[in-house]
Structures are given as C-alpha cells and as structure tokens.
Design a protein around this motif. Structure first.
Motif, short mmCIF file in Angstrom:
data_model
loop_
_atom_site.label_atom_id
_atom_site.label_comp_id
_atom_site.label_asym_id
_atom_site.label_seq_id
_atom_site.Cartn_x
_atom_site.Cartn_y
_atom_site.Cartn_z
N THR A 1 -1.11 -21.14 -23.29
CA THR A 1 0.31 -21.02 -23.61
C THR A 1 0.74 -22.18 -24.51
O THR A 1 0.23 -23.29 -24.39
CB THR A 1 1.16 -21.04 -22.32
OG1 THR A 1 1.13 -22.36 -21.75
CG2 THR A 1 0.63 -20.05 -21.31
N GLY A 2 1.69 -21.88 -25.39
CA GLY A 2 2.26 -22.94 -26.22
C GLY A 2 2.51 -22.51 -27.64
O GLY A 2 1.62 -21.97 -28.30
N SER B 1 -3.71 -21.93 -19.23
CA SER B 1 -3.65 -23.37 -19.46
C SER B 1 -2.34 -23.69 -20.16
O SER B 1 -1.95 -23.02 -21.12
CB SER B 1 -4.84 -23.85 -20.30
OG SER B 1 -4.83 -23.27 -21.58
N GLY B 2 -1.67 -24.73 -19.63
CA GLY B 2 -0.36 -25.11 -20.16
C GLY B 2 0.76 -24.39 -19.44
O GLY B 2 0.56 -23.37 -18.78
N GLY B 3 1.96 -24.95 -19.57
CA GLY B 3 3.15 -24.29 -19.03
C GLY B 3 3.37 -24.46 -17.55
O GLY B 3 4.18 -23.73 -16.95
N GLY C 1 -2.33 -28.24 -19.67
CA GLY C 1 -2.63 -27.95 -21.06
C GLY C 1 -3.51 -28.97 -21.72
O GLY C 1 -4.26 -28.64 -22.66
N ASN C 2 -3.46 -30.23 -21.28
CA ASN C 2 -4.33 -31.24 -21.88
C ASN C 2 -5.78 -30.84 -21.69
O ASN C 2 -6.19 -30.45 -20.58
CB ASN C 2 -4.08 -32.61 -21.25
CG ASN C 2 -2.89 -33.32 -21.87
OD1 ASN C 2 -2.58 -33.12 -23.04
ND2 ASN C 2 -2.23 -34.15 -21.09
#
Length: 423
Positions: free
Chosen positions: A194-195, A259-261, A315-316
């Motif tokens: 995500t992003g 991943s992320g969010g 997310g990293n």
C-alpha cells in the motif's frame, strides 16, 4: 471486532496467539493426490505405510559366499574348511538350489540368500580353487546377512504426516511403490503493498517516489516456504481501492499479507477497513524492533467456513521482512500442515558487539557462519556491516539470521553467546 488489540504484545505472547489462530489445512478436505515425480517439497497429508518389508527378503551385504554357519564355525588357519561351490547368485536372480551340508553359493551384494544358508563369508576371507572355496577363519553367525523386515516391517508407519518431502523421502516412497502421494494442497497467500508513493521497479522513478520491493521479497519468501503467492501489486492509499483489494484477496486466498498502512498516520487505513469488513483484530503492535506496527486479524471466509488470516506488516522494507521471519513464516508453516512448524533458534557467539536501546526486543540482522575444513573455528554470528536501520534494505543482502537482543538488554559483547533466529 477488536480483541485486546490495543495492547503492546511481547514477541512471545504474539507468537503464541498467532499459533492459536493458524489452524492447519484439513488433511481430508484440503488434500490432493500427486504423482511421485511432482511431490518434491510438498507436505505429506497422511501417514504412509508400506505394503513391503525392508529389506524385501534376506540378502547379502557383501560379495562372497553364502554358507551354513554349522559347517564353518570351527574353522581356523590350522583347520581350514573346504566347501563345494554349487551355484552362483547375482543380484536380482532367485536362487535355484538350497545349500546343504558341505556346500556354499557364490553370492554378490544385494542378492537373495539361498535356503539353507544363514551366513555370508566375504570373499577377502576365502581362497577359491576351481569349484571349491577354502575358509581359514570362522565368521560370526549370520554375518553380513540383511534379514527381511529388519529395517522396516510391512504395515508399520514409513513416513509421518506433516513432513515436507525431500529427495530421500521420495526415494523411500519409490522403494515402497507409492506412486501416488497424498499431500496438502498449496496454501494460497495474497500479497499487496500500500502507498501512493510506491511504483513498480520497471517504471521511471520520480522525486518522492519509492520502488515497491516488499511485494517481491514477500512473494519469494512465501514461495520458498512452499505456498502459492498471489501478488496483487500496489494499492493506492484510498479507502475504496484498499477495500476492493482486501475483499478480492479474501475471496481467493487463505492468508492475506499487506505491507504498509498499519501505523498511526493519516493515510493508514488498514485496521479501520478490516473492522468495517467484519474482521476480528487480535494484534496491532508488538514490542519488537524493527517491526512494532503489526496487525494480525481474522476475516470471515468467503465460500467456505475457514477464516482468513490477515497480517498487516510495516512498510519499511527491513521491518516487513523481520516481522515476516519472526511471526508470519512459522504461521504459514503451521497452516500448511507441517509438523516442524516454528522458528529455528541457535545460540552462538557473536563476532561483534550488539546494541539495543533496551526498550523493545531487538533483532540485529546478519549471517551465521559455519567453519570450513574442520579447522576448529566455532559457529558464530556476524552482524551485517553498515547502519542497521529499518529503511536500509541494502545491508540486508545475504542475511541468514537475526540475533535477538532481549528486552531490557542494551549490549551483548563480542564473544558472548546470543540467541539467533535462522531465516
């Protein structure tokens, strides 16, 4: 629904709870029969028993002569025994004669032991003269005879359910004439990143953008673990797009990885959307570094009654991989039906000092090295060179272990022993 998810879980608590959520595939409903040649790396869904004894019959472990022990038990250099060689038995042939008193059979490794014989004398301990053989030392009774069923009896368990089939296992199945193998179906794992800042690696990079590396790493780890990766790609920071992605993954997969969010930013929508979709949120953060933001949830099944397990990873890049190795990988093994599911830990010396702030259980990435050539060196952990930061993907290259610095510990000195997770 939220199930005590606002608590900051310890790593061991989170691991135990995830294990409870990760219920294995059903060995009856979630199985398939595969040809032996397609079974490498698959997880055995049922215990395999053999219809055969191993060895299948009494056979010789040496090239030599099959004899009756009663004929040769008194022989010595001073009192040699001479026997008549009445037949020759190569491997794969059925003996045509029985051995009587004063007789021997020339026999080769793997050949069936003839009736009447009970001992093999290796050829190095004999002298051959025409159709006779001379023995000058007494063998041990039943020497070099591999007896039928001495390795494994017909009807006994041969391979247990839950093992991931390796080359030696396939050899055993072939020897047991098991040509159709009951295995668990592939576990299906949906993956998306995500992003709005993310772009695929084949697109020109604009200022402020980041290449999506997590999808590729997670898909590779899923496949390495023996599951089927369904890569959905990049999903924008939009409630509508994320909702559609989660629903689509819910319909097609057993497990969902994003991943992320999952942190506390204005565009971190995952936890909110999961609750809207009827998920139970079990975990939202874990006291580890890197990788504190971690969402673990269960979604209702679509088309069946099996809940979907959801992991929202940070997310990293390093945080995403570390949380996968520490929490997701053992869960996928358990879901796949593997009997050896779980983290693999070693305790070894560290080659360098390891540091932590002490406030969270910390993982230092690097390599465990094994000594080469038997020179007396000890297995040790070598931290990756350079700056260890959750965004520094580069020095994660060739990582095969994570060293654990426990909560409350700020330094582990070079030469001290440290617990490491093999990845």
């Amino acid at each position: 629904m939220v199930c005590n998810s606002n608590a900051l879980w310890s790593a061991s608590e989170a691991e135990a709870h995830i294990n409870q959520l990760a219920q294995p595939l059903d060995p009856q409903r979630d199985r398939e029969l595969l040809p032996l040649t397609q079974s490498l790396g698959r997880v055995l869904a049922d215990t395999v028993t053999s219809p055969l004894d191993f060895p299948h019959w009494d056979n010789s472990a040496m090239d030599g002569y099959a004899v009756r022990f009663a004929d040769v038990q008194q022989c010595s250099a001073d009192r040699p025994i001479t026997l008549a060689v009445v037949t020759e038995i190569p491997a794969g042939k059925i003996p045509q004669v029985s051995i009587k008193a004063g007789q021997a059979a020339r026999i080769f490794t793997g050949a069936m032991v003839p009736l009447g014989a009970d001992t093999i004398v290796m050829q190095e301990d004999t002298e051959r003269e025409g159709d006779r053989v001379i023995l000058r030392q007494a063998p041990q009774p039943q020497a070099f005879v591999r007896h039928r069923g001495s390795f494994q009896r017909s009807g006994e368990p041969l391979l247990p359910a839950g093992i991931q089939l390796q080359a030696a296992d396939l050899a055993i199945l072939a020897a047991a004439q098991c040509t159709q193998v009951p295995v668990y179906r592939w576990l299906r794992v949906a993956i998306f990143a995500t992003g709005d800042e993310l772009v695929p690696p084949d697109r020109p990079l604009q200022p402020g953008q980041i290449v999506d590396s997590n999808s590729y790493a997670l898909a590779a780890l899923v496949q390495q673990g023996g599951a089927l990766a369904q890569v959905f790609g990049i999903v924008p920071d939009s409630r509508a797009d994320l909702r559609r992605a989660i629903i689509s993954a819910q319909e097609s997969a057993d497990v969902i990885l994003s991943s992320g969010g999952v942190s506390v930013g204005d565009y971190d929508y995952i936890d909110e959307l999961l609750q809207d979709l009827g998920a139970t949120l079990h975990i939202r953060s874990v006291a580890v570094k890197p990788g504190k933001p971690l969402t673990v949830a269960t979604l209702p099944g679509v088309g069946d009654d099996r809940p979907r397990l959801y992991f929202g990873l940070p997310g990293n890049p390093v945080s995403s991989l570390v949380t996968f190795w520490r929490f997701v990988q053992p869960a996928l093994q358990r879901l796949s039906g593997r009997r050896d599911a779980g983290c693999r830990w070693l305790t070894v010396p560290t080659a360098e000092d390891l540091h932590s702030g002490g406030g969270r259980e910390t993982y230092v990435w690097g390599r465990v090295t094994w000594p080469q050539g038997g020179n007396g060196e000890e297995i040790q952990f070598n931290p990756a060179p350079g700056y260890q930061n959750s965004a520094n993907l580069v020095n994660l290259a060739q990582t095969n272990a994570l060293a654990q610095v426990p909560l409350g510990v700020k330094r582990i000195g070079a030469g001290d022993r440290v617990k490491v997770l093999l990845v």
